[in-house]
Design a protein around this motif. Structure first.
Motif, PDB file in Angstrom:
ATOM      1  N   SER A 119       0.845  -1.198   0.000  1.00 31.45           N
ATOM      2  CA  SER A 119       0.000   0.000   0.000  1.00 31.45           C
ATOM      3  C   SER A 119       0.880   1.247   0.000  1.00 31.45           C
ATOM      4  CB  SER A 119      -0.936   0.016   1.213  1.00 31.45           C
ATOM      5  OG  SER A 119      -0.242   0.286   2.403  1.00 31.45           O
ATOM      6  N   TYR A 120       0.467   2.204  -0.793  1.00 34.14           N
ATOM      7  CA  TYR A 120       1.121   3.507  -0.799  1.00 34.14           C
ATOM      8  C   TYR A 120       0.221   4.439  -0.011  1.00 34.14           C
ATOM      9  CZ  TYR A 120       3.202   7.879  -2.375  1.00 34.14           C
ATOM     10  OH  TYR A 120       3.811   9.106  -2.409  1.00 34.14           O
ATOM     11  N   LYS A 121       0.733   4.993   1.100  1.00 39.05           N
ATOM     12  CA  LYS A 121      -0.114   5.805   1.977  1.00 39.05           C
ATOM     13  C   LYS A 121       0.170   7.293   1.769  1.00 39.05           C
ATOM     14  CE  LYS A 121      -1.255   4.186   6.021  1.00 39.05           C
ATOM     15  NZ  LYS A 121      -1.235   3.649   7.403  1.00 39.05           N
ATOM     16  N   TYR A 122      -0.917   8.051   1.722  1.00 38.10           N
ATOM     17  CA  TYR A 122      -0.794   9.500   1.620  1.00 38.10           C
ATOM     18  C   TYR A 122      -0.520  10.084   3.004  1.00 38.10           C
ATOM     19  CZ  TYR A 122      -3.176   8.892  -2.892  1.00 38.10           C
ATOM     20  OH  TYR A 122      -3.523   8.505  -4.154  1.00 38.10           O
ATOM     21  N   LYS A 123       0.406  11.029   3.070  1.00 42.07           N
ATOM     22  CA  LYS A 123       0.622  11.735   4.328  1.00 42.07           C
ATOM     23  C   LYS A 123      -0.572  12.660   4.564  1.00 42.07           C
ATOM     24  CE  LYS A 123       5.678  11.841   4.056  1.00 42.07           C
ATOM     25  NZ  LYS A 123       6.860  12.708   3.913  1.00 42.07           N
ATOM     26  N   ALA A 124      -0.968  12.781   5.833  1.00 42.05           N
ATOM     27  CA  ALA A 124      -2.044  13.728   6.161  1.00 42.05           C
ATOM     28  C   ALA A 124      -1.589  15.120   5.743  1.00 42.05           C
ATOM     29  CB  ALA A 124      -2.344  13.683   7.644  1.00 42.05           C
ATOM     30  N   GLU A 125      -2.459  15.825   4.998  1.00 40.48           N
ATOM     31  CA  GLU A 125      -2.075  17.158   4.543  1.00 40.48           C
ATOM     32  C   GLU A 125      -2.013  18.109   5.726  1.00 40.48           C
ATOM     33  OE1 GLU A 125      -3.734  18.903   1.064  1.00 40.48           O
ATOM     34  OE2 GLU A 125      -4.395  16.972   0.307  1.00 40.48           O
ATOM     35  N   GLN A 126      -0.996  18.951   5.719  1.00 39.47           N
ATOM     36  CA  GLN A 126      -0.785  19.885   6.814  1.00 39.47           C
ATOM     37  C   GLN A 126      -0.569  21.273   6.241  1.00 39.47           C
ATOM     38  OE1 GLN A 126       2.978  19.968   9.335  1.00 39.47           O
ATOM     39  NE2 GLN A 126       1.594  18.902  10.739  1.00 39.47           N
ATOM     40  N   ALA A 127      -1.039  22.268   6.949  1.00 43.63           N
ATOM     41  CA  ALA A 127      -0.821  23.647   6.516  1.00 43.63           C
ATOM     42  C   ALA A 127      -0.427  24.485   7.723  1.00 43.63           C
ATOM     43  CB  ALA A 127      -2.091  24.206   5.877  1.00 43.63           C
ATOM     44  N   SER A 128       0.339  25.531   7.460  1.00 44.44           N
ATOM     45  CA  SER A 128       0.755  26.455   8.504  1.00 44.44           C
ATOM     46  C   SER A 128      -0.059  27.742   8.377  1.00 44.44           C
ATOM     47  CB  SER A 128       2.247  26.755   8.369  1.00 44.44           C
ATOM     48  OG  SER A 128       2.640  27.762   9.264  1.00 44.44           O
ATOM     49  N   THR A 129      -0.555  28.234   9.491  1.00 43.07           N
ATOM     50  CA  THR A 129      -1.333  29.470   9.451  1.00 43.07           C
ATOM     51  C   THR A 129      -1.222  30.189  10.787  1.00 43.07           C
ATOM     52  OG1 THR A 129      -3.489  30.433   8.891  1.00 43.07           O
ATOM     53  CG2 THR A 129      -3.507  28.404  10.183  1.00 43.07           C
ATOM     54  N   HIS A 130      -1.894  31.323  10.891  1.00 44.52           N
ATOM     55  CA  HIS A 130      -1.766  32.190  12.060  1.00 44.52           C
ATOM     56  C   HIS A 130      -3.019  32.098  12.929  1.00 44.52           C
ATOM     57  CE1 HIS A 130      -0.455  35.701  14.339  1.00 44.52           C
ATOM     58  NE2 HIS A 130      -1.627  36.267  14.130  1.00 44.52           N
ATOM     59  N   LEU A 131      -2.828  31.953  14.244  1.00 45.42           N
ATOM     60  CA  LEU A 131      -3.940  31.946  15.192  1.00 45.42           C
ATOM     61  C   LEU A 131      -4.364  33.388  15.467  1.00 45.42           C
ATOM     62  CD1 LEU A 131      -5.765  30.457  17.298  1.00 45.42           C
ATOM     63  CD2 LEU A 131      -3.917  30.826  18.950  1.00 45.42           C
ATOM     64  N   LYS A 132      -5.595  33.714  15.088  1.00 46.12           N
ATOM     65  CA  LYS A 132      -6.099  35.084  15.280  1.00 46.12           C
ATOM     66  C   LYS A 132      -6.687  35.276  16.674  1.00 46.12           C
ATOM     67  CE  LYS A 132      -8.552  36.665  11.784  1.00 46.12           C
ATOM     68  NZ  LYS A 132      -9.568  36.640  10.701  1.00 46.12           N
ATOM     69  N   SER A 133      -7.494  34.302  17.112  1.00 46.85           N
ATOM     70  CA  SER A 133      -8.137  34.424  18.428  1.00 46.85           C
ATOM     71  C   SER A 133      -8.732  33.079  18.804  1.00 46.85           C
ATOM     72  CB  SER A 133      -9.243  35.493  18.391  1.00 46.85           C
ATOM     73  OG  SER A 133     -10.261  35.108  17.459  1.00 46.85           O
ATOM     74  N   VAL A 134      -9.242  32.976  20.028  1.00 49.30           N
ATOM     75  CA  VAL A 134      -9.920  31.772  20.497  1.00 49.30           C
ATOM     76  C   VAL A 134     -11.276  32.163  21.066  1.00 49.30           C
ATOM     77  CG1 VAL A 134      -9.856  29.825  22.113  1.00 49.30           C
ATOM     78  CG2 VAL A 134      -7.746  30.594  21.009  1.00 49.30           C
ATOM     79  N   ASP A 135     -12.328  31.532  20.535  1.00 46.58           N
ATOM     80  CA  ASP A 135     -13.685  31.725  21.064  1.00 46.58           C
ATOM     81  C   ASP A 135     -14.047  30.546  21.956  1.00 46.58           C
ATOM     82  OD1 ASP A 135     -14.006  34.040  19.594  1.00 46.58           O
ATOM     83  OD2 ASP A 135     -14.962  33.007  17.897  1.00 46.58           O
ATOM     84  N   PHE A 136     -15.017  30.767  22.837  1.00 45.69           N
ATOM     85  CA  PHE A 136     -15.513  29.688  23.690  1.00 45.69           C
ATOM     86  C   PHE A 136     -17.014  29.559  23.464  1.00 45.69           C
ATOM     87  CE2 PHE A 136     -11.542  30.976  25.514  1.00 45.69           C
ATOM     88  CZ  PHE A 136     -10.969  29.788  25.947  1.00 45.69           C
ATOM     89  N   GLN A 137     -17.413  28.421  22.927  1.00 39.18           N
ATOM     90  CA  GLN A 137     -18.812  28.201  22.560  1.00 39.18           C
ATOM     91  C   GLN A 137     -19.500  27.306  23.581  1.00 39.18           C
ATOM     92  OE1 GLN A 137     -18.566  26.520  18.613  1.00 39.18           O
ATOM     93  NE2 GLN A 137     -18.252  28.505  17.655  1.00 39.18           N
ATOM     94  N   VAL A 138     -20.777  27.604  23.857  1.00 42.82           N
ATOM     95  CA  VAL A 138     -21.568  26.816  24.802  1.00 42.82           C
ATOM     96  C   VAL A 138     -22.583  25.985  24.021  1.00 42.82           C
ATOM     97  CG1 VAL A 138     -23.024  26.871  26.863  1.00 42.82           C
ATOM     98  CG2 VAL A 138     -21.310  28.651  26.486  1.00 42.82           C
ATOM     99  N   GLY A 139     -22.545  24.678  24.219  1.00 39.09           N
ATOM    100  CA  GLY A 139     -23.461  23.779  23.510  1.00 39.09           C
ATOM    101  C   GLY A 139     -24.759  23.558  24.262  1.00 39.09           C
ATOM    102  N   ARG A 140     -25.630  22.739  23.682  1.00 40.05           N
ATOM    103  CA  ARG A 140     -26.955  22.471  24.268  1.00 40.05           C
ATOM    104  C   ARG A 140     -26.870  21.886  25.660  1.00 40.05           C
ATOM    105  NH1 ARG A 140     -30.510  18.347  24.988  1.00 40.05           N
ATOM    106  NH2 ARG A 140     -29.200  16.762  24.034  1.00 40.05           N
TER     107      ARG A 140
END
Length: 667
Positions: free
Chosen positions: A310-331
């Motif tokens: 089997s020839y396995k694909y590497k999981a695609e990865q990207a580099s980017t910038h963290l702008k902010s973090v939100d906190f969400q409340v679920g049901r």
């Protein structure tokens, strides 16, 4: 490295790989990526090859990963079920091709197939009927999951007339489509249940559920890709799979022949991009020698065939910038941190957000505001931050801190012992939880108030028409028709559907209350046992745990709900408005099977699998899935499994056929 250092390193790698094997195959909760695992395994292989004095037959390099589960009966494979050698490297693929050509010359063909990311299964057919479904296990024997596999609609239980052998095995992969996986995770999140990390984990967890009725609720599917028998119809793998498709099996139409390794590489390059458009997950390509005679000549190593890779694909990865973090409340009040990212293209889509799951993940990543982060798609679906590029961290960056108060209502958050998530305990007045309760209450499988939707509920809350669930039953048409986008006709339809919901049975009313961990199945079990919501509300923890399949976690959640005065008043009001608070419709039709534990196996002429279960329970019995000394009756239909019959005979369990069963319930 000294000899002692090498020996220690080999032992250390073996221990780590055994640990990760167990997490992947048995627990379905991997901690590392496939690539990290494969690189660790490759390092061990190289060390063992250079130092044969430290050889061990139990090394992970010479064993197939083991997914056996002690709760299932073990079955010997008729033909060994080995794993495939794999590579992430095109040169290693050419090396494989050279090894094959040394034995075969140039006159042979490859078959290229997608490598589905699911759970391997071996299906046995005898005279055209499915007789056994067995997991890979350790390659020599696996778990009998026949009853669970029978719930997968794409797997034929009986073949039409054809030229198939009297006995054969066909192997394939059970998987979960992407869209169905996301829908299932969304439902689980709404019900306060743990979500799955990716479709593969969800599939592995589903196929090992004890009750087939629960498996039937999971959106599983299956592709078949290899046929085995003593008298195969064709001389090549490709021909045999085309035959299998004619017999009624779901054979992938992406399978393709290739005359040389360059054509194989073209296939690999095509699907590396095109895989993102598929409705299911693949993690690579499988290459097999097509000619069966040549497969036999090439043979096997201890753990894999020499004629496939089997020839396995590497999981695609990207580099980017963290702008902010939100906190969400679920049901359910669970608070989830979500990273807002600079948009980045990854695995076919633009990623702007990624779940950080909980406080522990944030600490593990050592995440700071303004960080440059690496993003992957978990199972190629759900974006996740896998690492931080600390060299690019701003000098004045502060750590991301988990909040202590609910972002919606300001209530102090709590984290229960043994749980990763933080919760807002203000369940009745926190806006997202309040809205979530209504949306769950009106849903099709709960009260089925079909003329109401999420937007209308939001509008009612905004206009202060409703605050708690019983308020729905006080709504008047003239209050609704004045609202934006709603007129007289819509108002009448909404009022009518609210009134119609009063006929919904008690089990669905109980499910609609939104008690944590009380899903549809649990609600039905509780309704059968307690007969009224008041009786359930008065039950002690001990009485709740005594109910079949109700554990302490569910029992504590139910007790917590009914110990809350606001919830008690809410349930009382719903009863006053005429909702079904007793399980009158669940009373047995007769006492003919009163208290009897009954296992049904084989094909029945008068009942489907769900119908026989409902019939047993309707007459006072209890439908169970496995034979034990506690079983009272084994109902054996056509082609009943020999293992269950043998178990019943050994335990002294009475065995009856369908005719005897019909006589019993007619009394």
């Amino acid at each position: 490295m000294s000899t002692s250092d090498i020996k220690e390193k080999i032992y250390e790698l073996r221990e780590q790989l055994h640990h990760h094997n167990h997490l992947y195959y048995v627990k379905s909760t991997p901690e590392i990526t496939d690539y990290e695992y494969d690189m660790m395994l490759k390092e061990l292989e190289q060390l063992e090859k250079a130092h044969p004095e430290f050889a061990d037959t139990n090394s992970p390099t010479s064993r197939v990963g083991d997914d056996r589960d002690q709760r299932f009966e073990e079955v010997q494979h008729q033909y060994p079920m080995l794993s495939l050698a794999n590579t992430y490297n095109e040169q290693e693929l050419r090396d494989f091709d050279n090894r094959v050509r040394k034995v075969a010359g140039n006159d042979f063909t490859y078959v290229c197939e997608l490598k589905f990311d699911g759970v391997s299964i071996s299906l046995r057919y005898e005279k055209g009927r499915l007789s056994k479904a067995v997991t890979r296990g350790d390659g020599a024997q696996g778990d009998d999951v026949t009853e669970n596999v029978k719930t997968i609609k794409s797997i034929p239980l009986k073949l039409s007339d054809g030229d198939y052998p009297d006995f054969f095995e066909i192997r394939g992969e059970i998987y979960m489509p992407k869209s169905k996986f996301l829908e299932m995770n969304e439902r689980r999140e709404q019900q306060g249940e743990k979500t799955f990390a990716n479709p593969r984990n969800a599939t592995a967890g589903s196929i090992k559920l004890i009750h087939s009725s629960a498996v039937a609720q999971r959106p599983l599917d299956c592709f078949l890709y290899y046929l085995m028998a003593d008298d195969l119809p064709g001389s090549s793998h490709f021909e045999n799979m085309q035959k299998a498709a004619q017999w009624g099996f779901r054979v992938p139409d992406t399978m393709q022949r290739a005359k040389n390794i360059d054509t194989v590489l073209e296939y690999i390059h095509h699907w590396e991009t095109a895989r993102h458009e598929l409705p299911y997950e693949i993690d690579g390509i499988v290459i097999k020698v097509d000619e069966l005679e040549l497969q036999e000549k090439l043979g096997f190593t201890a753990k894999s065939p020499r004629w496939a890779i089997s020839y396995k694909y590497k999981a695609e990865q990207a580099s980017t910038h963290l702008k902010s973090v939100d906190f969400q409340v679920g049901r359910t009040g669970a608070v989830t941190p979500v990273a807002n990212l600079e948009p980045v293209f990854l695995a076919g889509t633009t990623v702007k957000r990624a779940s950080l799951h909980n406080q522990d993940i944030i600490k593990k990543l050592d995440l700071h505001h303004g960080d440059t982060v690496f993003v992957e798609k978990g199972g190629e679906i759900i974006p996740k931050i896998t690492a931080v590029d600390k060299e690019k961290r701003p000098k004045d960056a502060n750590p991301v801190e988990f909040i202590t108060q609910c972002p919606e209502c300001g209530t102090q958050l709590i984290r229960k012992e043994g749980e990763a998530a933080h919760f807002c305990p203000n369940e009745n007045h926190c806006p997202p939880q309040q809205k979530g309760k209504f949306v769950h209450f009106i849903s099709r499988k709960a009260m089925n108030i079909e003329w109401l939707g999420e937007e209308t509920i939001q509008l009612f809350l905004k206009e202060n028409l409703i605050e708690t669930l019983p308020d729905l039953y006080e709504l008047k048409a003239h209050d609704i028709e004045k609202l934006e986008r709603l007129g007289s006709k819509s108002a009448q339809n909404i009022i009518q559907s609210i009134q119609s919901s009063k006929s919904v049975p008690m089990s669905r009313v109980l499910y609609a209350l939104g008690i944590r961990f009380v899903g549809e199945t649990v609600a039905k079990k509780l309704a059968r046992h307690f007969k009224s919501i008041q009786e359930l509300a008065n039950a002690t923890t001990e009485e709740l745990v005594a109910v079949d399949e109700i554990g302490e976690k569910i029992a504590f959640s139910i007790r917590k709900y009914f110990d809350n005065d606001e919830n008690k008043k809410l349930v009382e009001r719903l009863g006053e408005y005429g909702l079904q608070m007793t399980a009158a419709n669940d009373k047995p039709k007769s006492g003919a099977l009163d208290g009897l534990k009954i296992v049904a196996t084989g094909k029945l002429n008068n009942f489907t699998r769900d119908e026989i279960k409902e019939t047993i329970e309707a007459h006072g019995g209890k439908a169970v899935s496995s034979v034990s000394s506690q079983t009272d009756l084994l109902l054996a239909g056509e082609n009943a499994g020999s293992s269950k019959i043998n178990k019943a005979q050994a335990a002294g369990v009475r065995i009856i056929d369908e005719a005897e069963f019909m006589k019993l319930i007619s009394k």
